[in-house]
Design a protein around this motif. Structure first.
Motif, PDB file in Angstrom:
ATOM      1  N   GLY A  14      42.410  59.836  95.501  1.00 55.07           N
ATOM      2  CA  GLY A  14      43.182  61.061  95.320  1.00 55.07           C
ATOM      3  C   GLY A  14      42.297  62.275  95.543  1.00 55.07           C
ATOM      4  O   GLY A  14      41.072  62.160  95.684  1.00 55.07           O
ATOM      5  N   GLU A  15      42.906  63.444  95.524  1.00 55.03           N
ATOM      6  CA  GLU A  15      42.155  64.676  95.810  1.00 55.03           C
ATOM      7  C   GLU A  15      41.012  64.905  94.824  1.00 55.03           C
ATOM      8  O   GLU A  15      39.894  65.197  95.218  1.00 55.03           O
ATOM      9  CB  GLU A  15      43.088  65.880  95.806  1.00 55.03           C
ATOM     10  CG  GLU A  15      44.042  65.914  96.981  1.00 55.03           C
ATOM     11  CD  GLU A  15      44.923  67.127  96.944  1.00 55.03           C
ATOM     12  OE1 GLU A  15      44.422  68.226  97.306  1.00 55.03           O
ATOM     13  OE2 GLU A  15      46.092  67.007  96.535  1.00 55.03           O
ATOM     14  N   ALA A  58      51.631  58.304 112.515  1.00 59.32           N
ATOM     15  CA  ALA A  58      52.053  58.771 111.184  1.00 59.32           C
ATOM     16  C   ALA A  58      52.120  57.598 110.203  1.00 59.32           C
ATOM     17  O   ALA A  58      51.739  57.741 109.036  1.00 59.32           O
ATOM     18  CB  ALA A  58      53.403  59.481 111.275  1.00 59.32           C
ATOM     19  N   ARG A  59      52.574  56.440 110.663  1.00 63.87           N
ATOM     20  CA  ARG A  59      52.607  55.252 109.819  1.00 63.87           C
ATOM     21  C   ARG A  59      51.204  54.855 109.390  1.00 63.87           C
ATOM     22  O   ARG A  59      50.936  54.586 108.229  1.00 63.87           O
ATOM     23  CB  ARG A  59      53.277  54.085 110.559  1.00 63.87           C
ATOM     24  CG  ARG A  59      53.414  52.823 109.711  1.00 63.87           C
ATOM     25  CD  ARG A  59      53.690  51.575 110.548  1.00 63.87           C
ATOM     26  NE  ARG A  59      52.605  51.221 111.435  1.00 63.87           N
ATOM     27  CZ  ARG A  59      51.450  50.638 111.052  1.00 63.87           C
ATOM     28  NH1 ARG A  59      51.225  50.374 109.782  1.00 63.87           N
ATOM     29  NH2 ARG A  59      50.511  50.338 111.942  1.00 63.87           N
ATOM     30  N   ARG A  60      50.276  54.853 110.358  1.00 64.86           N
ATOM     31  CA  ARG A  60      48.885  54.525 110.040  1.00 64.86           C
ATOM     32  C   ARG A  60      48.290  55.520 109.049  1.00 64.86           C
ATOM     33  O   ARG A  60      47.586  55.144 108.121  1.00 64.86           O
ATOM     34  CB  ARG A  60      48.035  54.496 111.314  1.00 64.86           C
ATOM     35  CG  ARG A  60      48.302  53.304 112.177  1.00 64.86           C
ATOM     36  CD  ARG A  60      47.386  53.292 113.366  1.00 64.86           C
ATOM     37  NE  ARG A  60      47.771  52.203 114.244  1.00 64.86           N
ATOM     38  CZ  ARG A  60      47.133  51.874 115.340  1.00 64.86           C
ATOM     39  NH1 ARG A  60      46.054  52.563 115.705  1.00 64.86           N
ATOM     40  NH2 ARG A  60      47.535  50.876 116.080  1.00 64.86           N
ATOM     41  N   SER A  79      46.280  56.879 103.733  1.00 68.59           N
ATOM     42  CA  SER A  79      46.271  57.792 102.592  1.00 68.59           C
ATOM     43  C   SER A  79      46.528  57.042 101.283  1.00 68.59           C
ATOM     44  O   SER A  79      46.091  57.483 100.217  1.00 68.59           O
ATOM     45  CB  SER A  79      47.258  58.943 102.778  1.00 68.59           C
ATOM     46  OG  SER A  79      48.580  58.485 102.785  1.00 68.59           O
ATOM     47  N   LYS A  80      47.187  55.891 101.361  1.00 67.49           N
ATOM     48  CA  LYS A  80      47.429  55.078 100.158  1.00 67.49           C
ATOM     49  C   LYS A  80      46.161  54.386  99.670  1.00 67.49           C
ATOM     50  O   LYS A  80      46.014  54.157  98.471  1.00 67.49           O
ATOM     51  CB  LYS A  80      48.513  54.036 100.438  1.00 67.49           C
ATOM     52  CG  LYS A  80      49.891  54.618 100.592  1.00 67.49           C
ATOM     53  CD  LYS A  80      50.895  53.549 100.954  1.00 67.49           C
ATOM     54  CE  LYS A  80      52.235  54.163 101.304  1.00 67.49           C
ATOM     55  NZ  LYS A  80      53.174  53.159 101.814  1.00 67.49           N
ATOM     56  N   VAL A 134      39.107  60.886 100.540  1.00 64.59           N
ATOM     57  CA  VAL A 134      38.034  60.040 101.043  1.00 64.59           C
ATOM     58  C   VAL A 134      38.462  58.586 100.920  1.00 64.59           C
ATOM     59  O   VAL A 134      38.972  58.164  99.875  1.00 64.59           O
ATOM     60  CB  VAL A 134      36.729  60.281 100.256  1.00 64.59           C
ATOM     61  CG1 VAL A 134      35.628  59.340 100.731  1.00 64.59           C
ATOM     62  CG2 VAL A 134      36.288  61.737 100.396  1.00 64.59           C
ATOM     63  N   ILE A 135      38.262  57.850 101.994  1.00 67.05           N
ATOM     64  CA  ILE A 135      38.489  56.402 101.966  1.00 67.05           C
ATOM     65  C   ILE A 135      37.163  55.780 101.547  1.00 67.05           C
ATOM     66  O   ILE A 135      36.176  55.860 102.281  1.00 67.05           O
ATOM     67  CB  ILE A 135      38.939  55.868 103.336  1.00 67.05           C
ATOM     68  CG1 ILE A 135      40.238  56.549 103.768  1.00 67.05           C
ATOM     69  CG2 ILE A 135      39.110  54.348 103.271  1.00 67.05           C
ATOM     70  CD1 ILE A 135      40.682  56.225 105.184  1.00 67.05           C
ATOM     71  N   PRO A 136      37.114  55.196 100.341  1.00 67.39           N
ATOM     72  CA  PRO A 136      35.836  54.692  99.824  1.00 67.39           C
ATOM     73  C   PRO A 136      35.372  53.442 100.553  1.00 67.39           C
ATOM     74  O   PRO A 136      36.180  52.685 101.104  1.00 67.39           O
ATOM     75  CB  PRO A 136      36.152  54.384  98.351  1.00 67.39           C
ATOM     76  CG  PRO A 136      37.605  54.068  98.340  1.00 67.39           C
ATOM     77  CD  PRO A 136      38.220  54.943  99.410  1.00 67.39           C
TER      78      PRO A 136
END
Length: 166
Positions: free
Chosen positions: A149-150, A137-139, A144-145, A87-89
């Motif tokens: 985390g999971e 893929a770069r985006r 994801s950074k 999840v992107i907060p």
């Protein structure tokens, strides 16, 4: 990113998602979506790595009980070995995933090249050129950074489910 990925949607949530469509289109989309979700639990399952913006999880597209069930379903599915959910907060602020949702399909070696799909108002655009897919893929890697985390994502999903149910 800006909506719950179709492969993670429950039937009730997907029905609400397609509620504004005509009956025929809604039924077709719902049937296709539910058929695809089964691929995550097959003997040779699809591998899914999904990034979801927190705002997509809190959008009330259905009654609270459906949203809670959806959030709990994502937690359950995320525990499969072949599924990663991050999840992107909200705290991440503006990010490149807000512009439009996209998917990257990766295929076994010696079959076909990877494909990219970018969602837009009229449907989606299929990208087949290697530089275009590499840009997606770069985006994805950048997003994801900044995503949780999971385990942190599961904890946030549970917290959101508790909040929606109250």
């Amino acid at each position: 990113m800006t909506s719950v990925p179709g492969l993670l949607q429950t039937e009730d949530y997907a029905a609400a998602f397609f509620a504004k469509s005509g009956t025929r289109e809604r039924n077709r989309n719902l049937n296709v979506r539910m058929h695809r979700t089964k691929r995550l639990r097959e003997e040779d399952p699809l591998v899914l790595h999904a990034l979801i913006d927190e705002t997509a999880l809190t959008r009330r597209i259905a009654k609270s009980s459906v949203v809670v069930a959806q959030l709990l379903h994502i937690i359950e599915i995320s525990e499969l070995d072949n599924v990663t959910v991050q999840v992107i907060p909200d705290a991440a602020g503006a990010h490149e995933g807000l512009r439009r949702a996209f998917s990257i399909l990766t295929f076994p070696p010696d079959t076909i090249d990877d494909l990219g799909y970018v969602d837009h108002a009229g449907g989606n655009l299929q990208l087949v050129k290697a530089p275009q897919v590499a840009e997606l893929a770069r985006r994805f890697a950048n997003l994801s950074k900044i995503a949780l985390g999971e385990q942190e994502s599961r904890e946030l999903l549970l917290k959101l489910a508790d909040h929606v149910s109250t």
